[in-house]
Motif scaffolding. Structure first.
Motif, PDB file in Angstrom:
ATOM      1  N   ILE A 147      42.803  12.285 -22.647  1.00 52.86           N
ATOM      2  CA  ILE A 147      44.069  11.622 -22.313  1.00 52.86           C
ATOM      3  C   ILE A 147      43.834  10.438 -21.385  1.00 52.86           C
ATOM      4  CG2 ILE A 147      44.615  13.053 -20.323  1.00 52.86           C
ATOM      5  CD1 ILE A 147      47.094  11.763 -22.975  1.00 52.86           C
ATOM      6  N   ALA A 148      42.783  10.505 -20.557  1.00 56.90           N
ATOM      7  CA  ALA A 148      42.469   9.402 -19.648  1.00 56.90           C
ATOM      8  C   ALA A 148      41.965   8.179 -20.401  1.00 56.90           C
ATOM      9  CB  ALA A 148      41.414   9.840 -18.631  1.00 56.90           C
ATOM     10  N   ILE A 149      41.503   8.369 -21.626  1.00 59.70           N
ATOM     11  CA  ILE A 149      41.040   7.250 -22.449  1.00 59.70           C
ATOM     12  C   ILE A 149      42.146   6.768 -23.384  1.00 59.70           C
ATOM     13  CG2 ILE A 149      39.405   6.564 -24.247  1.00 59.70           C
ATOM     14  CD1 ILE A 149      37.433   8.551 -23.001  1.00 59.70           C
ATOM     15  N   SER A 150      42.829   7.680 -24.055  1.00 57.85           N
ATOM     16  CA  SER A 150      43.849   7.289 -25.037  1.00 57.85           C
ATOM     17  C   SER A 150      45.050   6.606 -24.400  1.00 57.85           C
ATOM     18  CB  SER A 150      44.310   8.517 -25.826  1.00 57.85           C
ATOM     19  OG  SER A 150      44.943   9.467 -24.978  1.00 57.85           O
ATOM     20  N   SER A 151      45.427   7.037 -23.179  1.00 59.15           N
ATOM     21  CA  SER A 151      46.596   6.451 -22.520  1.00 59.15           C
ATOM     22  C   SER A 151      46.396   4.974 -22.178  1.00 59.15           C
ATOM     23  CB  SER A 151      46.944   7.262 -21.267  1.00 59.15           C
ATOM     24  OG  SER A 151      48.090   6.718 -20.628  1.00 59.15           O
ATOM     25  N   PRO A 152      45.325   4.583 -21.470  1.00 59.05           N
ATOM     26  CA  PRO A 152      45.134   3.146 -21.211  1.00 59.05           C
ATOM     27  C   PRO A 152      44.854   2.337 -22.471  1.00 59.05           C
ATOM     28  CG  PRO A 152      43.259   4.417 -20.409  1.00 59.05           C
ATOM     29  CD  PRO A 152      44.320   5.393 -20.773  1.00 59.05           C
TER      30      PRO A 152
END
Length: 258
Positions: A147-152
């Motif tokens: 989620i820390a990668i897909s969100s940004p």
């Protein structure tokens, strides 16, 4: 008990004030995940149930809670969920092999004194139990990294919709590189924080470095950390690729319809 209630109340208050509704959902997600783990352990006692399949189901439910319940259903949580499941399956196959060959299943010598009055012949496969413990210990880190990668990446795409798939993928890898070091260090220090008393005990027992490294308890925890690090590393390109593919694919479909 009063201390637990006070600390939980403070945590809930802070998470609600700072995170709003999402913060409150994050707080309740802790209890939901705890419930899933308790139910998994209870069911795992049944010898007829395959621990590996049960672990995959439990990890799927935990991922749904951490992603869809907290962050709702959207493009970033869908890609993060898919990336988490793919990474977990790949990692689980690797963990089963490592657990079997490293012989870390079961209990160590330091634990047998307290367990000597109990029978360890409980009719379950300890290799699968060991693999399940490791994958359960890594699912949180994998979901967090996804989620820390897909969100940004979604934010990058929305602010620059003309970006190509390759450029978006490269941006995801750059984001992943920034969180990779902190994630692996978090796992490493979580072990030493939780097992500090054990390390002190090793010192009091005059264990040599070789004795510590070859201790089943120490080896099992270090393998867990290394497997979690491998999972966090693998999820970075997987999430970047899947997110870039689906975002650009959605844009191309919209342009085709127009």
């Amino acid at each position: 008990m009063n201390a637990l209630i006070v600390l939980a109340a403070i945590l809930f208050l802070l998470m609600t004030l700072i995170g709003g509704k999402k913060g409150a959902r994050s707080f309740w997600a802790l209890f939901f995940n705890f419930g899933v783990l308790i139910i998994t352990v209870i069911i795992m006692n049944d010898p007829a149930i395959d621990s590996i399949i049960l672990t995959l189901i439990a990890c799927t439910v935990i991922s749904c809670i951490n992603l869809f319940y907290i962050n709702e259903v959207n493009s970033k949580t869908k890609t993060a969920f898919l990336s988490t499941i793919i990474t977990t399956v790949i990692l689980l196959l690797f963990i089963v092999i490592v657990t079997k060959n490293a012989m870390i299943q079961g209990f160590g010598e330091e634990e047998m004194e307290e367990l000597s009055i109990f029978s360890v012949y409980i009719g379950v496969d300890f290799v699968k139990i060991g693999a399940s413990v490791i994958i359960m210990s890594t699912i949180g880190a994998i979901t967090d990294a996804a989620i820390a990668i897909s969100s940004p990446m979604r934010e990058i795409y929305y602010h620059n919709p003309s970006i190509s798939r390759k450029e978006l993928f490269t941006s995801g890898l750059s984001i992943g590189k920034d969180i990779l070091g902190t994630s692996t260090n978090t796992l490493f220090f979580a072990f030493f924080g939780g097992y500090l008393a054990l390390l002190i005990w090793f010192k009091d027992l005059s264990y040599s470095v070789g004795d510590i490294v070859n201790s089943k308890i120490f080896s099992a925890e270090m393998i867990t950390i290394l497997c979690a690090g491998i999972g966090v590393t693998l999820v970075i390109p997987i999430t970047s690729g899947i997110t870039a593919y689906f975002l650009v694919k959605t844009k191309n479909k919209s342009e085709t319809v127009k």
